[in-house]
Design a protein around this motif. Structure first.
Motif, PDB file in Angstrom:
ATOM      1  N   THR A 159       0.778  -1.243   0.000  1.00 30.63           N
ATOM      2  CA  THR A 159       0.000   0.000   0.000  1.00 30.63           C
ATOM      3  C   THR A 159       0.808   1.290   0.000  1.00 30.63           C
ATOM      4  O   THR A 159       0.238   2.361  -0.196  1.00 30.63           O
ATOM      5  CB  THR A 159      -0.953   0.019   1.211  1.00 30.63           C
ATOM      6  N   ASN A 160       2.120   1.226   0.207  1.00 34.96           N
ATOM      7  CA  ASN A 160       2.917   2.452   0.236  1.00 34.96           C
ATOM      8  C   ASN A 160       3.242   2.868  -1.202  1.00 34.96           C
ATOM      9  O   ASN A 160       4.345   2.660  -1.703  1.00 34.96           O
ATOM     10  CB  ASN A 160       4.190   2.261   1.065  1.00 34.96           C
ATOM     11  N   LEU A 161       2.218   3.426  -1.840  1.00 38.80           N
ATOM     12  CA  LEU A 161       2.291   3.742  -3.257  1.00 38.80           C
ATOM     13  C   LEU A 161       2.056   5.226  -3.516  1.00 38.80           C
ATOM     14  O   LEU A 161       1.279   5.880  -2.817  1.00 38.80           O
ATOM     15  CB  LEU A 161       1.226   2.966  -4.037  1.00 38.80           C
ATOM     16  N   GLU A 162       2.693   5.700  -4.558  1.00 41.30           N
ATOM     17  CA  GLU A 162       2.380   6.980  -5.177  1.00 41.30           C
ATOM     18  C   GLU A 162       1.818   6.602  -6.546  1.00 41.30           C
ATOM     19  O   GLU A 162       2.482   5.903  -7.308  1.00 41.30           O
ATOM     20  CB  GLU A 162       3.651   7.811  -5.335  1.00 41.30           C
ATOM     21  N   ILE A 163       0.607   7.034  -6.848  1.00 44.03           N
ATOM     22  CA  ILE A 163      -0.049   6.655  -8.099  1.00 44.03           C
ATOM     23  C   ILE A 163      -0.173   7.891  -8.976  1.00 44.03           C
ATOM     24  O   ILE A 163      -0.902   8.832  -8.646  1.00 44.03           O
ATOM     25  CB  ILE A 163      -1.435   6.032  -7.825  1.00 44.03           C
ATOM     26  N   LEU A 164       0.567   7.896 -10.078  1.00 39.34           N
ATOM     27  CA  LEU A 164       0.548   9.018 -11.011  1.00 39.34           C
ATOM     28  C   LEU A 164      -0.327   8.669 -12.205  1.00 39.34           C
ATOM     29  O   LEU A 164      -0.021   7.737 -12.952  1.00 39.34           O
ATOM     30  CB  LEU A 164       1.971   9.345 -11.490  1.00 39.34           C
ATOM     31  N   LEU A 165      -1.400   9.409 -12.366  1.00 47.27           N
ATOM     32  CA  LEU A 165      -2.297   9.234 -13.506  1.00 47.27           C
ATOM     33  C   LEU A 165      -2.021  10.398 -14.458  1.00 47.27           C
ATOM     34  O   LEU A 165      -2.310  11.552 -14.133  1.00 47.27           O
ATOM     35  CB  LEU A 165      -3.750   9.240 -13.046  1.00 47.27           C
ATOM     36  N   VAL A 166      -1.441  10.080 -15.607  1.00 48.22           N
ATOM     37  CA  VAL A 166      -0.934  11.123 -16.496  1.00 48.22           C
ATOM     38  C   VAL A 166      -1.765  11.174 -17.780  1.00 48.22           C
ATOM     39  O   VAL A 166      -1.667  10.291 -18.633  1.00 48.22           O
ATOM     40  CB  VAL A 166       0.561  10.889 -16.823  1.00 48.22           C
ATOM     41  N   ASP A 167      -2.561  12.221 -17.899  1.00 48.84           N
ATOM     42  CA  ASP A 167      -3.426  12.405 -19.063  1.00 48.84           C
ATOM     43  C   ASP A 167      -2.623  12.965 -20.233  1.00 48.84           C
ATOM     44  O   ASP A 167      -1.820  13.874 -20.067  1.00 48.84           O
ATOM     45  CB  ASP A 167      -4.562  13.360 -18.716  1.00 48.84           C
ATOM     46  N   ASN A 191      -1.437  16.816 -26.147  1.00 53.84           N
ATOM     47  CA  ASN A 191      -1.256  15.445 -26.619  1.00 53.84           C
ATOM     48  C   ASN A 191       0.179  15.333 -27.121  1.00 53.84           C
ATOM     49  O   ASN A 191       0.503  15.791 -28.203  1.00 53.84           O
ATOM     50  CB  ASN A 191      -2.265  15.116 -27.732  1.00 53.84           C
ATOM     51  N   ARG A 192       1.040  14.734 -26.305  1.00 54.80           N
ATOM     52  CA  ARG A 192       2.467  14.678 -26.609  1.00 54.80           C
ATOM     53  C   ARG A 192       2.983  13.269 -26.851  1.00 54.80           C
ATOM     54  O   ARG A 192       4.139  13.089 -27.185  1.00 54.80           O
ATOM     55  CB  ARG A 192       3.245  15.341 -25.477  1.00 54.80           C
ATOM     56  N   GLY A 193       2.152  12.274 -26.593  1.00 57.00           N
ATOM     57  CA  GLY A 193       2.543  10.902 -26.866  1.00 57.00           C
ATOM     58  C   GLY A 193       3.009  10.151 -25.630  1.00 57.00           C
ATOM     59  O   GLY A 193       3.370  10.728 -24.603  1.00 57.00           O
ATOM     60  N   LEU A 194       3.008   8.827 -25.760  1.00 53.71           N
ATOM     61  CA  LEU A 194       3.325   7.942 -24.640  1.00 53.71           C
ATOM     62  C   LEU A 194       4.740   8.143 -24.098  1.00 53.71           C
ATOM     63  O   LEU A 194       4.934   8.231 -22.887  1.00 53.71           O
ATOM     64  CB  LEU A 194       3.118   6.482 -25.064  1.00 53.71           C
ATOM     65  N   VAL A 195       5.728   8.218 -24.964  1.00 52.38           N
ATOM     66  CA  VAL A 195       7.116   8.345 -24.501  1.00 52.38           C
ATOM     67  C   VAL A 195       7.297   9.622 -23.688  1.00 52.38           C
ATOM     68  O   VAL A 195       7.914   9.610 -22.617  1.00 52.38           O
ATOM     69  CB  VAL A 195       8.103   8.291 -25.688  1.00 52.38           C
ATOM     70  N   TYR A 196       6.735  10.719 -24.151  1.00 46.84           N
ATOM     71  CA  TYR A 196       6.814  11.976 -23.412  1.00 46.84           C
ATOM     72  C   TYR A 196       6.194  11.825 -22.032  1.00 46.84           C
ATOM     73  O   TYR A 196       6.770  12.240 -21.024  1.00 46.84           O
ATOM     74  CB  TYR A 196       6.115  13.103 -24.186  1.00 46.84           C
ATOM     75  N   ARG A 197       5.003  11.212 -21.980  1.00 47.73           N
ATOM     76  CA  ARG A 197       4.297  11.068 -20.700  1.00 47.73           C
ATOM     77  C   ARG A 197       5.016  10.112 -19.752  1.00 47.73           C
ATOM     78  O   ARG A 197       5.034  10.334 -18.531  1.00 47.73           O
ATOM     79  CB  ARG A 197       2.854  10.619 -20.921  1.00 47.73           C
ATOM     80  N   LEU A 198       5.620   9.064 -20.282  1.00 43.73           N
ATOM     81  CA  LEU A 198       6.400   8.167 -19.418  1.00 43.73           C
ATOM     82  C   LEU A 198       7.604   8.901 -18.844  1.00 43.73           C
ATOM     83  O   LEU A 198       7.893   8.797 -17.648  1.00 43.73           O
ATOM     84  CB  LEU A 198       6.836   6.928 -20.201  1.00 43.73           C
ATOM     85  N   ASN A 199       8.316   9.640 -19.683  1.00 40.34           N
ATOM     86  CA  ASN A 199       9.463  10.414 -19.191  1.00 40.34           C
ATOM     87  C   ASN A 199       9.019  11.452 -18.161  1.00 40.34           C
ATOM     88  O   ASN A 199       9.691  11.654 -17.142  1.00 40.34           O
ATOM     89  CB  ASN A 199      10.202  11.086 -20.349  1.00 40.34           C
ATOM     90  N   GLN A 200       7.895  12.090 -18.409  1.00 41.22           N
ATOM     91  CA  GLN A 200       7.345  13.060 -17.466  1.00 41.22           C
ATOM     92  C   GLN A 200       7.070  12.403 -16.118  1.00 41.22           C
ATOM     93  O   GLN A 200       7.411  12.941 -15.063  1.00 41.22           O
ATOM     94  CB  GLN A 200       6.062  13.661 -18.049  1.00 41.22           C
ATOM     95  N   SER A 201       6.467  11.225 -16.152  1.00 38.22           N
ATOM     96  CA  SER A 201       6.126  10.546 -14.893  1.00 38.22           C
ATOM     97  C   SER A 201       7.376  10.098 -14.141  1.00 38.22           C
ATOM     98  O   SER A 201       7.400  10.130 -12.910  1.00 38.22           O
ATOM     99  CB  SER A 201       5.174   9.378 -15.140  1.00 38.22           C
TER     100      SER A 201
END
Length: 113
Positions: free
Chosen positions: A34-42, A69-79
């Motif tokens: 349960t010790n989680l940080e959950i990032l939901l990236v739109d 709308n920047r794409g999956l790779v951008y959002r993964l790097n952001q997260s």
């Protein structure tokens, strides 16, 4: 450090995923670890995905949306850059996590140290 003290970041980037996003989020919320940080990236969703993400009330959840709308790779790097956890796990918005996924992965990773 005790395993249950380790913060694990789980990131879910999403784009127009209203059909499955709620189930994906619930599968993370319901982890045995349960010790989680959950990032939901739109990624600029035009459906109800952002509304679904913001409807969850859980102090571990952070919803990130800049409208673009920047794409999956951008959002993964952001997260990754936003992540505060010692470990980082990602999943797609149409995936479901096994209830013990994070617990078992953490045990395996920590046993190697």
């Amino acid at each position: 450090m005790n395993n249950n003290q380790i913060l694990v970041t789980v990131a879910i980037p999403f784009y127009n995923a209203e059909a499955h996003l709620a189930d994906a989020i619930r599968s993370v919320i319901n982890q045995t670890y349960t010790n989680l940080e959950i990032l939901l990236v739109d990624d600029g969703s035009t459906d109800r995905s952002l509304a679904i993400a913001t409807s969850f009330v859980d102090k571990r959840i952070k919803v990130i949306s800049d409208g673009g709308n920047r794409g999956l790779v951008y959002r993964l790097n952001q997260s990754v850059l936003m992540s505060k956890g010692e470990y980082y796990a990602r999943m797609d918005a149409d995936d479901i996590m096994n209830r013990q996924r994070i617990e078992k992965q953490l045990e395996t990773l920590r046993s190697e140290e």
